[in-house]
Motif scaffolding. Sequence first.
Motif, mmCIF file in Angstrom:
data_model
loop_
_atom_site.group_PDB
_atom_site.id
_atom_site.type_symbol
_atom_site.label_atom_id
_atom_site.label_comp_id
_atom_site.label_asym_id
_atom_site.label_seq_id
_atom_site.Cartn_x
_atom_site.Cartn_y
_atom_site.Cartn_z
ATOM 1 N N VAL A 183 -1.643 7.300 0.026
ATOM 2 C CA VAL A 183 -3.072 7.071 -0.214
ATOM 3 C C VAL A 183 -3.758 6.818 1.127
ATOM 4 C CG1 VAL A 183 -4.764 5.642 -1.375
ATOM 5 C CG2 VAL A 183 -2.592 6.142 -2.479
ATOM 6 N N GLN A 200 -8.834 5.034 -0.487
ATOM 7 C CA GLN A 200 -8.895 3.641 -0.914
ATOM 8 C C GLN A 200 -10.322 3.122 -0.886
ATOM 9 O OE1 GLN A 200 -6.224 1.591 1.680
ATOM 10 N NE2 GLN A 200 -4.427 2.044 0.427
ATOM 11 N N HIS A 234 -12.225 4.461 -3.790
ATOM 12 C CA HIS A 234 -11.804 3.780 -5.009
ATOM 13 C C HIS A 234 -12.464 2.403 -5.129
ATOM 14 C CE1 HIS A 234 -9.269 2.690 -8.355
ATOM 15 N NE2 HIS A 234 -8.867 1.606 -7.711
ATOM 16 N N ARG A 272 0.840 -1.180 0.000
ATOM 17 C CA ARG A 272 0.000 0.000 0.000
ATOM 18 C C ARG A 272 0.884 1.242 0.000
ATOM 19 N NH1 ARG A 272 -4.026 1.291 4.841
ATOM 20 N NH2 ARG A 272 -2.177 2.208 5.686
#
Length: 65
Positions: free
Chosen positions: A8, A13, A16, A4
């Motif tokens: 972000v 996440q 997304h 990861r």
Amino acid sequence: MPQRSPSVSPAAQARHVLALTTAAWRIAPSSPHEVARRAPHGHVPLRALRRFHAATALALLPHSW
């Protein structure tokens, strides 16, 4: 398993994953308000656009003598 990226956030996440899931399952947003809320920066609601167009139309009318 991919690593990861530290830049972000978990919220990004999650957005997304939800975007991919709704696109894959073709799930429509629940309301126009939700669409407006998720719109990119700079979104102008239709109500505000109509108000703006009405104001500019009045400004363009010739002045009555």
